[in-house]
Design a protein around this motif. Sequence first.
Motif, PDB file in Angstrom:
ATOM      1  N   ASP A 248       0.807  -1.204   0.000  1.00  0.00           N
ATOM      2  CA  ASP A 248       0.000   0.000   0.000  1.00  0.00           C
ATOM      3  C   ASP A 248       0.854   1.275   0.000  1.00  0.00           C
ATOM      4  N   TYR A 249       1.991   1.231  -0.670  1.00  0.00           N
ATOM      5  CA  TYR A 249       2.872   2.389  -0.873  1.00  0.00           C
ATOM      6  C   TYR A 249       3.332   3.013   0.444  1.00  0.00           C
ATOM      7  N   GLN A 250       3.456   2.204   1.492  1.00  0.00           N
ATOM      8  CA  GLN A 250       3.743   2.797   2.805  1.00  0.00           C
ATOM      9  C   GLN A 250       5.110   3.462   2.906  1.00  0.00           C
ATOM     10  N   PHE A 251       6.073   3.057   2.090  1.00  0.00           N
ATOM     11  CA  PHE A 251       7.381   3.728   2.096  1.00  0.00           C
ATOM     12  C   PHE A 251       7.537   4.657   0.896  1.00  0.00           C
ATOM     13  N   THR A 330      16.160   2.708  -5.326  1.00  0.00           N
ATOM     14  CA  THR A 330      16.816   1.557  -4.705  1.00  0.00           C
ATOM     15  C   THR A 330      16.642   1.612  -3.188  1.00  0.00           C
ATOM     16  N   GLN A 331      16.755   2.811  -2.619  1.00  0.00           N
ATOM     17  CA  GLN A 331      16.546   2.974  -1.173  1.00  0.00           C
ATOM     18  C   GLN A 331      15.114   2.608  -0.776  1.00  0.00           C
ATOM     19  N   ILE A 332      14.153   3.088  -1.569  1.00  0.00           N
ATOM     20  CA  ILE A 332      12.739   2.779  -1.274  1.00  0.00           C
ATOM     21  C   ILE A 332      12.508   1.276  -1.393  1.00  0.00           C
ATOM     22  N   GLN A 335      13.536  -0.831   1.563  1.00  0.00           N
ATOM     23  CA  GLN A 335      12.598  -0.813   2.697  1.00  0.00           C
ATOM     24  C   GLN A 335      11.473  -1.826   2.496  1.00  0.00           C
ATOM     25  N   TYR A 336      10.972  -1.902   1.269  1.00  0.00           N
ATOM     26  CA  TYR A 336       9.916  -2.891   0.991  1.00  0.00           C
ATOM     27  C   TYR A 336      10.451  -4.317   1.134  1.00  0.00           C
ATOM     28  N   ALA A 337      11.657  -4.535   0.630  1.00  0.00           N
ATOM     29  CA  ALA A 337      12.237  -5.881   0.685  1.00  0.00           C
ATOM     30  C   ALA A 337      12.435  -6.306   2.138  1.00  0.00           C
ATOM     31  N   GLN A 338      12.855  -5.361   2.958  1.00  0.00           N
ATOM     32  CA  GLN A 338      13.071  -5.653   4.373  1.00  0.00           C
ATOM     33  C   GLN A 338      11.743  -5.945   5.079  1.00  0.00           C
ATOM     34  N   LYS A 355      10.563  -7.887  -7.634  1.00  0.00           N
ATOM     35  CA  LYS A 355      11.944  -7.659  -7.196  1.00  0.00           C
ATOM     36  C   LYS A 355      12.457  -6.285  -7.618  1.00  0.00           C
ATOM     37  N   TYR A 356      11.632  -5.559  -8.399  1.00  0.00           N
ATOM     38  CA  TYR A 356      11.995  -4.223  -8.884  1.00  0.00           C
ATOM     39  C   TYR A 356      13.365  -4.237  -9.566  1.00  0.00           C
TER      40      TYR A 356
END
Length: 387
Positions: A248-251, A330-332, A335-338, A355-356
Amino acid sequence: TKNYDYLIVGAGPFGMIFAYEAAKRGKKSLIVEKRPYIAGNTHTHTEHGITVHDFGAHIFHTDNKEVWDYVRQFANFNGFQNQVVANYQGTLYNLPFNMNTFYQMWGTKTPDEAKAKIEAQKTAALTDLGDRQPRNLEEQAISLIGTDIYEKLIKGYTEKQWGRKATELPAFIIKRLPVRFIYDNNYFNHRYQGIPVGGYTQIFENMLAQSNGLVDVLTDTDFFDHKETLLAEFPRVLYTGMIDQFFDYQFGELEYRSLRFEHQVIDSDNYQGNAVINYTDAETPYTRVMEWKHFDGVSDQGKTIVTKEYPQAWSREKEAYYPVNDDKNTQIYKQYAQEARKHHPEIIFGGRLGKYRYFDMDQVFNDAFNTVREEFSIAQEFNFAHD
Ligand code: UD1
């Protein structure tokens, strides 16, 4: 839904390979796909005897013998080799950058002459480079190939394709294009290359047909219309959609680049004389023109189908094609991957959007194999084809 082992979101290559391999191990999957058909962006259809790639040219190329053997179980591949021609303001050049291009650009005839030309242009343009790595695509391109080729064959095309300045793009994008000091117009460096005769869709149809009835596909079904219910019902999920949308686009929103395709049936046997012609100036609104009959050499007489590829800005209602793998995104993504690792170990994120990553098809296959290996604890040497 009680007796499914897996919910798979997305019927593209990653999801289809996983479902097929799970079925071979007696596991049952439900695939939900929001589009009306399977195969994702590799989807093809046939018209006037010509196979049209609906989401842009897909040329299978790989060095990975396992991937190559695997994919050929599901289709016959022709011997197509991609040889792209560039049109810069009416003048034609061979791609990728090789002795033919250098001769057309400068009249140089030997590798040493061409290298000297490139070196002189590089030194004049990149006075502060020294020993450090190129910082962006422009620096990377000029240091590989000099300013003339950069200005005529790279800058306009790249900035159209990505919708941003070459100085604001990561260097790795251009590193993928070969630079060769031999007369060789093969666009790729890979050992194996080809197009499935009759198109890509059959590969995934054949996987379904060989799944012993253990894979059900619901097309026209958007996972997000049923997200909570589905996640509650399925203990194990493979998700191949956009990872930021899942959370839900939280980051924040990840950026993508989109494309628009204009298909045209023309009364001609041969419209442009090549499979792909790139338009590398900044003014032409499209980046390339594909003539599909040249990918596999069959068609009705007197007919040809031509597609213009227009890059466009991405927004949520458009198809996401290219992830924009710069520092910010890449930073965003990290956060999702984590978040996925920490809070959703029951969900596998896979594929280009999950995996973007700017994945080639063979990389998607290989990544799907690794996921299958991990999920089913299969040793590295596992041979898919003869399991
Ligand atoms: C790329 C890959 C392809 C892969 C696909 C997956 C390359 C060459 N192609 O195709 O193998 O399957 O991603 O999404 O890596 N460029 C120019 N001028 C040109 C052509 C290319 O400057 O005339 C540069 C641009 O910076 C461009 C980059 O090379 O962004 C990649 O080229 P292109 O072949 O257009 O990339 P894709 O079609 O995305």
